[in-house]
Design a protein around this motif. Structure first.
Motif, PDB file in Angstrom:
ATOM      1  N   TRP A  94       0.061   3.276  -8.014  1.00 58.90           N
ATOM      2  CA  TRP A  94      -1.085   3.811  -7.285  1.00 58.90           C
ATOM      3  C   TRP A  94      -0.713   4.239  -5.873  1.00 58.90           C
ATOM      4  O   TRP A  94      -1.101   5.311  -5.416  1.00 58.90           O
ATOM      5  N   GLU A 108       1.394   7.479  -5.833  1.00 57.15           N
ATOM      6  CA  GLU A 108       0.584   8.656  -6.159  1.00 57.15           C
ATOM      7  C   GLU A 108      -0.322   9.045  -4.997  1.00 57.15           C
ATOM      8  O   GLU A 108      -0.522  10.237  -4.732  1.00 57.15           O
ATOM      9  N   ARG A 109      -0.844   8.060  -4.303  1.00 57.04           N
ATOM     10  CA  ARG A 109      -1.739   8.355  -3.169  1.00 57.04           C
ATOM     11  C   ARG A 109      -0.980   8.981  -2.010  1.00 57.04           C
ATOM     12  O   ARG A 109      -1.419   9.979  -1.432  1.00 57.04           O
ATOM     13  N   SER A 168       0.445  12.606  -2.888  1.00 54.12           N
ATOM     14  CA  SER A 168      -0.506  13.683  -3.191  1.00 54.12           C
ATOM     15  C   SER A 168      -0.523  14.695  -2.048  1.00 54.12           C
ATOM     16  O   SER A 168      -0.365  14.339  -0.878  1.00 54.12           O
ATOM     17  N   TYR A 180      -3.284  14.206   0.776  1.00 56.66           N
ATOM     18  CA  TYR A 180      -3.082  13.035   1.617  1.00 56.66           C
ATOM     19  C   TYR A 180      -1.792  13.137   2.416  1.00 56.66           C
ATOM     20  O   TYR A 180      -1.721  12.687   3.562  1.00 56.66           O
TER      21      TYR A 180
END
Length: 285
Positions: free
Chosen positions: A121, A124-125, A128, A131
């Protein structure tokens, strides 16, 4: 059992005082983060944890000192939810930061960081596009790469000295090209091309000597941010574990004080009625 009320009152007062720097640290981060997202990973957890502990500790202090059963009842329920939230946050923090670490390089003291070593998680955050644009802008505006500069006799430090430096994950991943690219060191943030790239990493093509670009678009920079976040989250988790132990102790003592207060509330009317029965009645004259 009155000592349990005094003990829980003292412990809650100490916890209330300790929550002040926690809350102040979160507010300080919020006011000095330039409204960028790269600092909000720690800002809001600190504010929420500090404020919650402050309010709950105050309620527990008042409830134990004044033997207020209702406040102690609310205190125990609030403490239960805070303990549960802390346990969940600690598990979550360790779960999302369990992978990835720096890789040693021959003849270098600093480590290299590869995005492929991270997953889940948090990766991926951070990786991205929406972000990362905010995070990279935050790193650029912090001038972390500019602060790397050192001089020896008015000239940039030699390569041999730079290779012996212990760089932070962001400095290693964002402020210089990967070692595998084979660039020639000129200074900390300016590297020369050798006419042909020896590395197949796409970051070799993303590197730019423009001080506004450098390797802010590189996967190594994202990996450096993840490594930095992992280190920060682990530190916060250690602090939270200490706080959790204190809160569990407070909760246990609070349960003892609550049962004691409730027993006294139930015994007082009985005691008064017995005294009234034992008291001799007055004559009507």
């Amino acid at each position: 059992m009155r000592s349990s009320n005094h003990l829980v009152g003292f412990l809650n007062f100490a916890t209330f005082v300790a929550s002040v720097p926690v809350l102040g640290g979160g507010i300080w981060l919020g006011s000095h983060a330039d409204n960028t997202d790269c600092m909000r990973f720690l800002q809001w957890p600190l504010i929420i944890i500090g404020a919650s502990i402050m309010v709950v500790s105050l309620a527990g202090f008042v409830g134990s000192c004044y033997r207020n059963t209702f406040l102690m009842y609310l205190y125990l329920w609030a403490m239960f939810f805070i303990i549960s939230a802390l346990v969940g946050f600690i598990i979550f923090a360790y779960a999302v930061t369990d992978k990835g670490s720096g890789q040693p390089v021959m003849n270098r003291v600093y480590l290299e960081y590869d995005l492929r070593d991270y997953s889940g998680w948090l990766e991926e955050r951070v990786a991205s596009r929406s972000y990362w644009s905010k995070i990279s802008a935050c790193i650029r505006d912090s001038h972390v790469c500019r602060k790397m500069g050192r001089s020896v006799g008015g000239a940039p430090e030699p390569a041999e000295t730079f290779y012996l430096r212990k760089l932070s994950p962001i400095e290693s991943g964002c402020c210089k090209p990967p070692t595998s690219c084979g660039f020639v060191y000129i200074n900390e943030t300016y590297w020369g091309y050798t006419g042909g790239l020896t590395g197949s990493d796409q970051d070799c093509l993303r590197w730019n000597n423009d001080q506004r670009q450098l390797c802010y678009g590189c996967d190594s920079c994202k990996a450096g941010v993840l490594a930095s976040l992992k280190k920060s989250w682990r530190k916060v988790s250690v602090i939270n574990i200490v706080i959790l132990i204190i809160l569990v102790l407070l909760y246990a003592v609070g349960c003892m004080a609550f049962r004691h207060n409730k027993r006294l509330d139930n015994d007082e009317p009985i005691g008064e009625s017995r005294m009234e029965k034992a008291r001799p009645s007055r004559m009507p004259f």
